[in-house]
Write a protein that holds these residues in place. Structure first.
Motif, PDB file in Angstrom:
ATOM      1  N   TYR A   1      -4.012   3.189  -3.650  1.00  0.00           N
ATOM      2  CA  TYR A   1      -2.767   3.397  -4.382  1.00  0.00           C
ATOM      3  C   TYR A   1      -2.993   4.337  -5.565  1.00  0.00           C
ATOM      4  O   TYR A   1      -4.082   4.356  -6.137  1.00  0.00           O
ATOM      5  CB  TYR A   1      -2.254   2.064  -4.960  1.00  0.00           C
TER       6      TYR A   1
ATOM      7  N   TYR B   1      -1.053   4.988  -9.309  1.00  0.00           N
ATOM      8  CA  TYR B   1      -0.050   4.561 -10.272  1.00  0.00           C
ATOM      9  C   TYR B   1      -0.124   5.475 -11.493  1.00  0.00           C
ATOM     10  O   TYR B   1      -1.157   6.051 -11.791  1.00  0.00           O
ATOM     11  CB  TYR B   1      -0.322   3.138 -10.769  1.00  0.00           C
TER      12      TYR B   1
ATOM     13  N   LEU C   1       3.615   0.169 -15.393  1.00  0.00           N
ATOM     14  CA  LEU C   1       2.902   0.820 -14.294  1.00  0.00           C
ATOM     15  C   LEU C   1       3.888   1.096 -13.169  1.00  0.00           C
ATOM     16  O   LEU C   1       4.614   0.201 -12.748  1.00  0.00           O
ATOM     17  CB  LEU C   1       1.804  -0.105 -13.761  1.00  0.00           C
TER      18      LEU C   1
ATOM     19  N   LEU D   1       4.326   2.922  -9.216  1.00  0.00           N
ATOM     20  CA  LEU D   1       3.618   3.395  -8.030  1.00  0.00           C
ATOM     21  C   LEU D   1       4.062   4.803  -7.682  1.00  0.00           C
ATOM     22  O   LEU D   1       5.267   5.073  -7.550  1.00  0.00           O
ATOM     23  CB  LEU D   1       3.889   2.442  -6.867  1.00  0.00           C
TER      24      LEU D   1
ATOM     25  N   TYR E   1       1.084   5.477  -1.996  1.00  0.00           N
ATOM     26  CA  TYR E   1       0.054   4.586  -1.509  1.00  0.00           C
ATOM     27  C   TYR E   1      -0.296   4.928  -0.065  1.00  0.00           C
ATOM     28  O   TYR E   1       0.448   5.629   0.615  1.00  0.00           O
ATOM     29  CB  TYR E   1       0.466   3.125  -1.652  1.00  0.00           C
TER      30      TYR E   1
ATOM     31  N   ALA F   1      -2.924  -4.103   2.596  1.00  0.00           N
ATOM     32  CA  ALA F   1      -1.828  -3.881   1.648  1.00  0.00           C
ATOM     33  C   ALA F   1      -1.403  -5.169   0.955  1.00  0.00           C
ATOM     34  O   ALA F   1      -0.982  -5.154  -0.194  1.00  0.00           O
ATOM     35  CB  ALA F   1      -0.642  -3.243   2.351  1.00  0.00           C
TER      36      ALA F   1
ATOM     37  N   LYS G   1      16.978  -3.958  -6.235  1.00  0.00           N
ATOM     38  CA  LYS G   1      15.681  -3.468  -6.711  1.00  0.00           C
ATOM     39  C   LYS G   1      14.985  -4.572  -7.516  1.00  0.00           C
ATOM     40  O   LYS G   1      15.592  -5.194  -8.374  1.00  0.00           O
ATOM     41  CB  LYS G   1      15.903  -2.242  -7.590  1.00  0.00           C
TER      42      LYS G   1
ATOM     43  N   TYR H   1       5.733 -11.223  -1.369  1.00  0.00           N
ATOM     44  CA  TYR H   1       4.592 -11.585  -0.544  1.00  0.00           C
ATOM     45  C   TYR H   1       3.543 -12.313  -1.366  1.00  0.00           C
ATOM     46  O   TYR H   1       2.945 -13.282  -0.947  1.00  0.00           O
ATOM     47  CB  TYR H   1       3.990 -10.342   0.106  1.00  0.00           C
ATOM     48  N   ASN H   2       3.281 -11.763  -2.558  1.00  0.00           N
ATOM     49  CA  ASN H   2       2.355 -12.427  -3.461  1.00  0.00           C
ATOM     50  C   ASN H   2       2.603 -11.972  -4.891  1.00  0.00           C
ATOM     51  O   ASN H   2       3.398 -11.044  -5.136  1.00  0.00           O
ATOM     52  CB  ASN H   2       0.890 -12.194  -3.063  1.00  0.00           C
TER      53      ASN H   2
ATOM     54  N   GLN I   1       0.298 -11.175  -8.530  1.00  0.00           N
ATOM     55  CA  GLN I   1      -1.056 -11.020  -9.056  1.00  0.00           C
ATOM     56  C   GLN I   1      -0.990 -10.903 -10.567  1.00  0.00           C
ATOM     57  O   GLN I   1      -0.141 -10.184 -11.109  1.00  0.00           O
ATOM     58  CB  GLN I   1      -1.727  -9.778  -8.440  1.00  0.00           C
TER      59      GLN I   1
ATOM     60  N   LEU J   1      -4.605 -14.160  -7.874  1.00  0.00           N
ATOM     61  CA  LEU J   1      -3.607 -13.760  -6.895  1.00  0.00           C
ATOM     62  C   LEU J   1      -3.020 -15.023  -6.291  1.00  0.00           C
ATOM     63  O   LEU J   1      -3.772 -15.918  -5.860  1.00  0.00           O
ATOM     64  CB  LEU J   1      -4.249 -12.917  -5.797  1.00  0.00           C
TER      65      LEU J   1
ATOM     66  N   LEU K   1      -0.718  -8.552 -17.515  1.00  0.00           N
ATOM     67  CA  LEU K   1       0.367  -8.040 -16.685  1.00  0.00           C
ATOM     68  C   LEU K   1       0.474  -8.851 -15.408  1.00  0.00           C
ATOM     69  O   LEU K   1      -0.529  -9.316 -14.869  1.00  0.00           O
ATOM     70  CB  LEU K   1       0.145  -6.579 -16.310  1.00  0.00           C
TER      71      LEU K   1
ATOM     72  N   LYS L   1       4.455  -8.237  -5.073  1.00  0.00           N
ATOM     73  CA  LYS L   1       4.517  -7.401  -3.880  1.00  0.00           C
ATOM     74  C   LYS L   1       5.669  -7.876  -3.014  1.00  0.00           C
ATOM     75  O   LYS L   1       5.813  -9.070  -2.773  1.00  0.00           O
ATOM     76  CB  LYS L   1       3.210  -7.471  -3.092  1.00  0.00           C
TER      77      LYS L   1
ATOM     78  N   ASN M   1       7.602  -4.808   2.407  1.00  0.00           N
ATOM     79  CA  ASN M   1       6.685  -3.674   2.368  1.00  0.00           C
ATOM     80  C   ASN M   1       5.550  -4.031   1.436  1.00  0.00           C
ATOM     81  O   ASN M   1       5.607  -3.750   0.242  1.00  0.00           O
ATOM     82  CB  ASN M   1       7.402  -2.416   1.896  1.00  0.00           C
ATOM     83  N   ALA M   2       4.534  -4.665   1.994  1.00  0.00           N
ATOM     84  CA  ALA M   2       3.500  -5.237   1.141  1.00  0.00           C
ATOM     85  C   ALA M   2       2.714  -4.183   0.372  1.00  0.00           C
ATOM     86  O   ALA M   2       1.962  -4.502  -0.516  1.00  0.00           O
ATOM     87  CB  ALA M   2       2.563  -6.103   1.956  1.00  0.00           C
ATOM     88  N   GLY M   3       2.900  -2.886   0.719  1.00  0.00           N
ATOM     89  CA  GLY M   3       2.189  -1.853  -0.021  1.00  0.00           C
ATOM     90  C   GLY M   3       2.735  -1.613  -1.407  1.00  0.00           C
ATOM     91  O   GLY M   3       2.042  -1.110  -2.271  1.00  0.00           O
ATOM     92  N   LYS M   4       3.993  -1.975  -1.639  1.00  0.00           N
ATOM     93  CA  LYS M   4       4.642  -1.610  -2.894  1.00  0.00           C
ATOM     94  C   LYS M   4       4.648  -2.787  -3.864  1.00  0.00           C
ATOM     95  O   LYS M   4       5.135  -3.861  -3.538  1.00  0.00           O
ATOM     96  CB  LYS M   4       6.075  -1.148  -2.633  1.00  0.00           C
ATOM     97  N   SER M   5       4.131  -2.536  -5.056  1.00  0.00           N
ATOM     98  CA  SER M   5       4.109  -3.552  -6.111  1.00  0.00           C
ATOM     99  C   SER M   5       5.022  -3.152  -7.250  1.00  0.00           C
ATOM    100  O   SER M   5       5.170  -1.967  -7.538  1.00  0.00           O
ATOM    101  CB  SER M   5       2.692  -3.713  -6.678  1.00  0.00           C
TER     102      SER M   5
ATOM    103  N   PHE N   1       5.407  -3.969 -11.344  1.00  0.00           N
ATOM    104  CA  PHE N   1       4.694  -4.547 -12.478  1.00  0.00           C
ATOM    105  C   PHE N   1       5.656  -4.885 -13.613  1.00  0.00           C
ATOM    106  O   PHE N   1       6.644  -4.183 -13.841  1.00  0.00           O
ATOM    107  CB  PHE N   1       3.656  -3.558 -13.013  1.00  0.00           C
ATOM    108  N   GLY N   2       5.305  -5.929 -14.349  1.00  0.00           N
ATOM    109  CA  GLY N   2       5.951  -6.179 -15.629  1.00  0.00           C
ATOM    110  C   GLY N   2       5.320  -5.300 -16.693  1.00  0.00           C
ATOM    111  O   GLY N   2       4.296  -4.655 -16.454  1.00  0.00           O
TER     112      GLY N   2
END
Lengths: 112, 113
Positions: A33, A35, A43, A45, A48, A97, B1, B31-32, B34, B49, B89, B93, B97-101, B103-104
């Motif tokens: 990824y 960022y 942060l 993205l 990725y 992922a 969003k 999904y999760n 962290q 996580l 932080l 996810k 689309n588990a690739g996209k995170s 963040f706070g």
């Protein structure tokens, strides 16, 4: 184990110049990824790569291109740098992922 | 969003105190989640996580909980130490689309000796 490494650590560019940020991981991770971190924006993205040979846009992809060179390396290119791209750039990787992400130390980029 | 909020933005506590950091998210389809810490001028270090099917995770003095239905996670730090001073932080996810995170913005913690 170096984990995730990034080069360079610092860079100053003039508007319109191009450069490539390099990222490599030695953890045999499939996903990588890019960022950017900006004060007050958190942060975000940029791009990725879920696995070798694939890339996908993130939240703020405009002005950037990426290359997943092989399983270890994922580079970020700025074709024509703009002052709005002044930021700290972080590379991260994860086994897949949906797994835990590990971050590199960052590249601090200033565009004047 | 998806939007992720961490309140408060800053927290100062005396050494030895137990404390809780908060993370809220607007879309429960995750999904999760962290938790990370970030020291000034450094990258992010993964702390814990939690998968969407889990309620909590523990590592040493840290305990993270997840309530997906209410869109909340907390990070509990026991017996805080000056070395715990950092920005914390959370990132979620998306399950589609588990690739996209997302963040706070983080909570900056200062633990005073």
């Amino acid at each position: 184990n170096a984990g995730v490494t990034q080069t360079p650590k610092f860079q100053v560019l003039k508007t319109g110049q191009s450069m490539t940020l390099q990222c490599a991981q030695d953890m045999n991770h499939n996903s990588m990824y890019w960022y950017r971190q900006d004060p007050g924006m958190g942060l975000r993205l940029i791009y990725y790569s879920a696995s070798e040979g694939t890339t996908d846009k993130g939240e703020v992809p405009n002005g950037y291109n990426v290359s997943r060179l092989n399983k270890r390396e994922f580079s970020l290119r700025l074709e024509s740098a703009a002052p709005s791209q002044t930021s700290v750039y972080f590379c991260a990787s994860s086994r897949l992922a949906e797994y835990e992400q590990y971050f590199g130390p960052g590249t601090r980029l200033t565009v004047t | 969003k998806q939007e992720v909020t961490q309140i408060p933005a800053a927290l100062s506590v005396p050494e030895g105190e137990n404390l809780v950091l908060n993370c809220s998210f607007t879309d429960s389809a995750i999904y999760n989640l962290q938790w990370f810490r970030q020291d000034p001028g450094k990258g992010l270090t993964s702390l814990l996580l939690i998968q969407s099917s889990q309620r909590e995770q523990t590592s040493g003095r840290l305990n993270a909980s997840l309530d997906k239905s209410s869109g909340r996670s907390t990070l509990y730090i026991a017996a805080s130490q000056p070395g715990d001073s950092a920005t914390y932080l959370c990132a979620v996810k998306r399950d589609t689309n588990a690739g996209k995170s997302t963040f706070g913005d983080g909570t900056t913690l200062t633990v005073k000796p």
